[in-house]
Scaffold this active site. Structure first.
Site, PDB file in Angstrom:
ATOM      1  N   HIS A  44       0.860  -1.184   0.000  1.00  0.00           N
ATOM      2  CA  HIS A  44       0.000   0.000   0.000  1.00  0.00           C
ATOM      3  C   HIS A  44       0.895   1.233   0.000  1.00  0.00           C
ATOM      4  O   HIS A  44       1.163   1.823   1.053  1.00  0.00           O
ATOM      5  CB  HIS A  44      -0.917  -0.006   1.221  1.00  0.00           C
ATOM      6  N   ARG A  46       1.908   4.971  -0.202  1.00  0.00           N
ATOM      7  CA  ARG A  46       1.246   6.249   0.014  1.00  0.00           C
ATOM      8  C   ARG A  46       2.102   7.369  -0.563  1.00  0.00           C
ATOM      9  O   ARG A  46       3.312   7.185  -0.751  1.00  0.00           O
ATOM     10  CB  ARG A  46       0.969   6.459   1.507  1.00  0.00           C
ATOM     11  N   HIS A  51       6.345   4.118   4.082  1.00  0.00           N
ATOM     12  CA  HIS A  51       6.708   2.700   4.205  1.00  0.00           C
ATOM     13  C   HIS A  51       7.077   2.172   2.815  1.00  0.00           C
ATOM     14  O   HIS A  51       8.199   2.359   2.385  1.00  0.00           O
ATOM     15  CB  HIS A  51       5.627   1.872   4.905  1.00  0.00           C
ATOM     16  N   GLU A  71      -2.615  -1.616  -3.117  1.00  0.00           N
ATOM     17  CA  GLU A  71      -3.698  -0.833  -2.528  1.00  0.00           C
ATOM     18  C   GLU A  71      -3.371   0.651  -2.616  1.00  0.00           C
ATOM     19  O   GLU A  71      -2.202   1.042  -2.552  1.00  0.00           O
ATOM     20  CB  GLU A  71      -3.884  -1.211  -1.055  1.00  0.00           C
ATOM     21  N   THR A 102      -3.601   5.084   9.015  1.00  0.00           N
ATOM     22  CA  THR A 102      -3.917   3.822   8.367  1.00  0.00           C
ATOM     23  C   THR A 102      -5.341   3.908   7.833  1.00  0.00           C
ATOM     24  O   THR A 102      -6.063   4.860   8.145  1.00  0.00           O
ATOM     25  CB  THR A 102      -3.768   2.635   9.349  1.00  0.00           C
ATOM     26  N   HIS A 192      -7.910  -5.882   7.572  1.00  0.00           N
ATOM     27  CA  HIS A 192      -7.638  -4.843   8.564  1.00  0.00           C
ATOM     28  C   HIS A 192      -7.876  -5.392   9.974  1.00  0.00           C
ATOM     29  O   HIS A 192      -9.003  -5.694  10.357  1.00  0.00           O
ATOM     30  CB  HIS A 192      -8.475  -3.575   8.361  1.00  0.00           C
ATOM     31  N   ASP A 193      -6.799  -5.511  10.719  1.00  0.00           N
ATOM     32  CA  ASP A 193      -6.803  -5.967  12.119  1.00  0.00           C
ATOM     33  C   ASP A 193      -7.214  -7.422  12.294  1.00  0.00           C
ATOM     34  O   ASP A 193      -7.551  -7.850  13.406  1.00  0.00           O
ATOM     35  CB  ASP A 193      -7.677  -5.066  12.993  1.00  0.00           C
ATOM     36  N   GLY A 215      -1.285  -7.674   7.369  1.00  0.00           N
ATOM     37  CA  GLY A 215       0.064  -7.135   7.466  1.00  0.00           C
ATOM     38  C   GLY A 215       0.522  -6.921   8.892  1.00  0.00           C
ATOM     39  O   GLY A 215       1.373  -7.635   9.403  1.00  0.00           O
ATOM     40  N   HIS A 216      -0.069  -5.932   9.563  1.00  0.00           N
ATOM     41  CA  HIS A 216       0.435  -5.507  10.874  1.00  0.00           C
ATOM     42  C   HIS A 216       0.515  -6.658  11.870  1.00  0.00           C
ATOM     43  O   HIS A 216       1.560  -6.890  12.492  1.00  0.00           O
ATOM     44  CB  HIS A 216      -0.449  -4.389  11.434  1.00  0.00           C
TER      45      HIS A 216
END
Length: 239
Positions: A44, A46, A51, A71, A102, A192-193, A215-216
């Protein structure tokens, strides 16, 4: 049907960028994730490149053989041009503003219908599969079908936040949204999460789930369990 695991490697790039240089090596991480069993690699980028960098995206595409998912916000011209240049397997459209830490919401597919229809057609004409990031609302998912998108990705933060308190309540909107997606012939992704604690219940409760992007949590778990072992742990949850 087994849900595919796409590993988001943004956090690896975040660590690299914190010190400069090339340690950890993002390209090696992409290859390793693939070799360790990931079904896809997600990035992703940005605009501030805090990152994953645009140069990373260009360099990753030719070195992996698995699915590549990019993304980003298609209202950024630079992102659109990057996707058209790289031609990933899938582009996931996310309505992030430049100052967002995020992703924190999906598209209003009713209000943004015209914009989404036009940009999706642009990508699909280049042979790129398109997924759009949406909240788990039946009307939003239904309207997504009218944009011509191939898939929707359900934004799962609300599920993750409420899972430990009441899993059945947390999953209800997602199960309903998934049914609408299936009825509208939309492929279904989620992300996500999601983590090792909540992923299994989600995939067992949401029908026709094609892919999760993680990811995270996965990269955080890898600090303790190792990257190869962690990817296999997530894969076992998905079977």
């Amino acid at each position: 049907m087994t849900t595919k695991l796409s590993v988001n490697i943004n956090k690896i790039a975040t660590i690299r960028n914190s010190r400069g240089g090339n340690n950890p090596n993002v390209l090696k991480a992409a290859i390793d994730c693939q070799n360790f069993g990931a079904d896809g690699i997600t990035v992703h980028p940005r605009p501030d490149e805090r990152h994953i960098r645009y140069s990373d995206v260009r360099e990753i595409k030719p070195i992996i053989t698995t699915e590549f998912n990019i993304e980003g916000n298609p209202k950024e011209d630079s992102f659109v041009q990057l996707v058209l240049e790289v031609k990933p397997t899938q582009v996931t459209l996310v309505p992030d503003s430049r100052d967002q830490l995020t992703s924190n919401h999906g598209w209003d597919t009713i209000k943004e219908q015209k914009f989404l229809t036009d940009i999706i057609a642009l990508f699909k004409n280049e042979g790129i599969r398109v997924s759009i990031f949406t909240d788990p609302q039946e009307s939003i998912v239904a309207a997504a079908a009218d944009t011509g998108t191939d898939r929707v990705e359900l934004y799962t933060e609300a599920y993750a936040a409420h899972f430990h308190k009441d899993p059945m309540a947390a999953i209800a909107d997602y199960a309903a949204a998934a049914d609408i997606a299936f009825a509208k012939n939309l492929g279904l992704n989620a992300g996500h999460d999601l983590d090792l604690q909540n992923l299994g219940y989600f995939t067992k409760s949401v029908k026709n789930l094609l892919e999760v992007s993680i990811g995270h949590a996965l990269i955080s778990d890898a600090l303790y369990y190792g990257l190869e072992n962690t990817i296999q742990m997530y894969k076992r949850v998905l079977f």
